[in-house]
Motif scaffolding. Structure first.
Motif, mmCIF file in Angstrom:
data_model
loop_
_atom_site.group_PDB
_atom_site.id
_atom_site.type_symbol
_atom_site.label_atom_id
_atom_site.label_comp_id
_atom_site.label_asym_id
_atom_site.label_seq_id
_atom_site.Cartn_x
_atom_site.Cartn_y
_atom_site.Cartn_z
ATOM 1 N N UNK A 1 0.836 -1.197 0.000
ATOM 2 C CA UNK A 1 0.000 0.000 0.000
ATOM 3 C C UNK A 1 0.875 1.253 0.000
ATOM 4 N N UNK A 2 0.500 2.208 -0.834
ATOM 5 C CA UNK A 2 1.169 3.504 -0.917
ATOM 6 C C UNK A 2 0.155 4.557 -0.495
ATOM 7 N N UNK A 3 0.392 5.187 0.672
ATOM 8 C CA UNK A 3 -0.652 5.971 1.331
ATOM 9 C C UNK A 3 -0.241 7.425 1.480
ATOM 10 N N UNK A 4 -1.124 8.342 1.042
ATOM 11 C CA UNK A 4 -0.936 9.767 1.252
ATOM 12 C C UNK A 4 -0.024 10.425 0.238
ATOM 13 N N UNK A 5 0.214 11.714 0.442
ATOM 14 C CA UNK A 5 1.008 12.486 -0.499
ATOM 15 C C UNK A 5 2.452 12.614 -0.088
ATOM 16 N N UNK B 1 -3.483 13.875 3.703
ATOM 17 C CA UNK B 1 -2.314 13.753 4.575
ATOM 18 C C UNK B 1 -1.034 13.855 3.746
ATOM 19 N N UNK B 2 -0.048 14.547 4.342
ATOM 20 C CA UNK B 2 1.265 14.713 3.724
ATOM 21 C C UNK B 2 2.304 13.955 4.547
ATOM 22 N N UNK B 3 2.968 12.982 3.898
ATOM 23 C CA UNK B 3 3.971 12.141 4.556
ATOM 24 C C UNK B 3 3.445 11.529 5.850
ATOM 25 N N UNK B 4 2.280 10.885 5.817
ATOM 26 C CA UNK B 4 1.788 10.241 7.034
ATOM 27 C C UNK B 4 2.591 8.978 7.336
ATOM 28 N N UNK B 5 2.403 8.442 8.539
ATOM 29 C CA UNK B 5 3.067 7.208 8.940
ATOM 30 C C UNK B 5 2.033 6.101 9.037
ATOM 31 N N UNK B 6 2.337 4.959 8.416
ATOM 32 C CA UNK B 6 1.402 3.839 8.399
ATOM 33 C C UNK B 6 2.021 2.620 9.067
ATOM 34 N N UNK B 7 1.186 1.843 9.727
ATOM 35 C CA UNK B 7 1.628 0.603 10.359
ATOM 36 C C UNK B 7 0.498 -0.400 10.363
ATOM 37 N N UNK B 8 0.835 -1.678 10.372
ATOM 38 C CA UNK B 8 -0.166 -2.744 10.292
ATOM 39 C C UNK B 8 -0.273 -3.451 11.637
ATOM 40 N N UNK B 9 -1.491 -3.479 12.183
ATOM 41 C CA UNK B 9 -1.777 -4.188 13.430
ATOM 42 C C UNK B 9 -2.978 -5.084 13.194
ATOM 43 N N UNK B 10 -2.790 -6.386 13.412
ATOM 44 C CA UNK B 10 -3.879 -7.361 13.232
ATOM 45 C C UNK B 10 -4.517 -7.268 11.846
ATOM 46 N N UNK C 1 -4.945 -4.741 9.940
ATOM 47 C CA UNK C 1 -5.517 -3.444 9.594
ATOM 48 C C UNK C 1 -4.405 -2.390 9.516
ATOM 49 N N UNK C 2 -4.616 -1.389 8.654
ATOM 50 C CA UNK C 2 -3.606 -0.356 8.436
ATOM 51 C C UNK C 2 -3.989 0.899 9.205
ATOM 52 N N UNK C 3 -3.113 1.324 10.133
ATOM 53 C CA UNK C 3 -3.329 2.540 10.915
ATOM 54 C C UNK C 3 -2.440 3.641 10.343
ATOM 55 N N UNK C 4 -3.056 4.773 10.012
ATOM 56 C CA UNK C 4 -2.349 5.904 9.410
ATOM 57 C C UNK C 4 -2.445 7.090 10.365
ATOM 58 N N UNK C 5 -1.295 7.671 10.695
ATOM 59 C CA UNK C 5 -1.260 8.737 11.697
ATOM 60 C C UNK C 5 -0.562 9.984 11.146
ATOM 61 N N UNK D 1 -5.666 10.162 13.570
ATOM 62 C CA UNK D 1 -5.391 8.789 13.162
ATOM 63 C C UNK D 1 -6.644 8.175 12.558
ATOM 64 N N UNK D 2 -6.456 7.388 11.511
ATOM 65 C CA UNK D 2 -7.562 6.631 10.925
ATOM 66 C C UNK D 2 -7.079 5.240 10.540
ATOM 67 N N UNK D 3 -8.017 4.315 10.399
ATOM 68 C CA UNK D 3 -7.677 2.911 10.189
ATOM 69 C C UNK D 3 -8.420 2.379 8.969
ATOM 70 N N UNK D 4 -7.717 1.538 8.193
ATOM 71 C CA UNK D 4 -8.291 0.924 6.989
ATOM 72 C C UNK D 4 -8.371 -0.584 7.184
ATOM 73 N N UNK D 5 -9.535 -1.142 6.893
ATOM 74 C CA UNK D 5 -9.746 -2.594 6.965
ATOM 75 C C UNK D 5 -9.730 -3.155 5.535
ATOM 76 N N UNK D 6 -8.666 -3.879 5.139
ATOM 77 C CA UNK D 6 -8.608 -4.420 3.773
ATOM 78 C C UNK D 6 -9.743 -5.390 3.451
ATOM 79 N N UNK D 7 -10.322 -6.019 4.464
ATOM 80 C CA UNK D 7 -11.406 -6.973 4.209
ATOM 81 C C UNK D 7 -12.692 -6.265 3.812
#
Length: 382
Positions: free
Chosen positions: A143-147, A175-184, A186-190, A202-208
């Motif tokens: 995943x490539x997230x944000x600007x 978002x500009x240069x946000x930080x993303x991480x995967x927990x369980x 799901x992708x959390x973007x801060x 912060x927001x979270x994306x559920x790929x399912x």
């Protein structure tokens, strides 16, 4: 019969050492696709770039969903290492994947000068702009997230089975240069938005379900706008940037501050989490003990050379082992090119003896211009 005639006859009957193109010797002209897919699914993906050179039909089969469905059903999925680089005078980045050289068996112990690995170009047309903190892998997708130039809500996905990009649902915030991480899964973007508040930082994306959701937090007040480094350890998203660090545990919805000791030993340009342990490199390899809150030096690493003091060093989790990339100048090019090297290190943790690293192999894997940029190295499961 005269002697010359016997010689001519003998010569005529002598078998040729060069075989002509017969139906049997032509590569798989009549094998059904299902059988070829079944065979390819059992082969390590390290060899796929070589197989793609056989024919157009092979390249098509290597990118087919059926192949990767078969690999999954056979339990043949594996960790595949991807590298993203920027080159001078090129707007779009280039992608590479670790593969095995043709005609170079992995168990060749006699030839110690080369491990048999290289970085092969992944032919991806029009790859979008990327930034390191916004790249994460979930399964076979990157995943490539944000600007990377200005705030964007866009999200794109690199499918590592077909090596094609597609658009994903956009974030709820630009978002500009946000930080993303995967927990369980799901992708959390801060971070990454100047007008963020505690309900949108912060927001979270559920790929399912392919949906985004805002998460209420106090991150903006504690953390600030820019996040320099992030890592997921033991189900917690650890973040550092402008102010003190912060950890968020989504399962419990708990937030906690992080101490300065963790921050000081954690360089923003060279680190990775492997089996829930944070590793970093800065004039030496270190690991962070979350139980006592201190950094320790890695032991072992026999055969690993000293890196250039101001060279690029990147770490990645390669299926529970550490992949290390570094570069050094190539004198034969007049110091206009660099060689990227790679090593794979097995990690061991004997009781109360710290962490030991055993170098399994190392080799030069790619030659690049001296003013290239190493964006990131990450692993997809394919």
């Amino acid at each position: 019969m005269s002697s010359p005639e016997r010689k001519r006859k003998k010569t005529k009957n002598k078998p040729s050492r060069v075989l002509g193109p017969t139906r049997e010797s032509t590569p798989n002209p009549s094998l059904p696709d299902d059988l070829i897919v079944s065979c390819l699914a059992r082969v390590s993906r390290l060899q796929y770039p070589t197989f793609s050179l056989v024919s157009k039909s092979f390249r098509s089969l290597l990118a087919s969903p059926h192949l990767y469905e078969t690999r999954s059903s056979l339990g043949r999925t594996e960790s595949c290492l991807y590298v993203c680089l920027r080159f001078p005078n090129e707007t779009n980045p280039r992608w590479f994947t670790l593969c095995q050289k043709p005609n170079h068996p992995l168990d060749n112990k006699k030839k110690k000068k080369s491990s048999g690995y290289v970085l092969a170009t992944v032919p991806i047309p029009h790859s979008p702009l990327v930034h390191e903190t916004g790249l994460v892998a979930v399964g076979s997708n990157i995943y490539n997230i944000g600007g990377s130039i200005f705030p964007l809500s866009s999200v794109s996905i690199l499918d590592c089975t077909s090596h094609t990009w597609r658009e994903a649902p956009s974030m709820l915030m630009d978002r500009y240069l946000p930080a993303a991480g995967v927990v369980d899964g799901k992708i959390y973007v801060t971070g990454g938005c100047e007008d963020c508040n505690k309900s949108s930082w912060i927001e979270v994306f559920d790929p399912k379900t392919q949906t985004w959701e805002l998460v209420s937090s106090h991150g903006m007040e504690i953390r600030g706008y820019r996040i320099d480094k992030r890592a997921v350890i033991d189900g917690k998203l650890h973040m550092f940037g402008t102010y003190n660090g912060l950890a968020y545990k989504p399962r419990d919805g708990l937030w906690e501050r992080l101490g300065w000791v963790m921050d000081v030993g954690w360089p923003c340009f060279s680190y990775s989490v492997i089996n829930n342990v944070l590793y970093s490199y800065h004039h030496g390899f270190k690991w962070y003990d979350t139980e006592v809150g201190v950094w320790g030096r890695m032991k072992g690493l026999k055969g690993l050379p000293k890196f250039a003091r101001y060279g690029c060093v990147k770490l990645a989790d390669y299926g529970g082992k550490m992949a290390v990339f570094w570069d050094k100048y190539l004198p034969s090019s007049g110091y206009k090119e660099k060689t990227i090297w790679c090593a794979v290190i097995a990690l061991e943790r004997p009781s109360s003896e710290g962490i030991w690293g055993k170098v399994e192999w190392l080799d030069a894997v790619l030659t690049v211009p001296d003013n290239y940029s190493f964006v990131c190295a990450l692993v997809a499961t394919v």
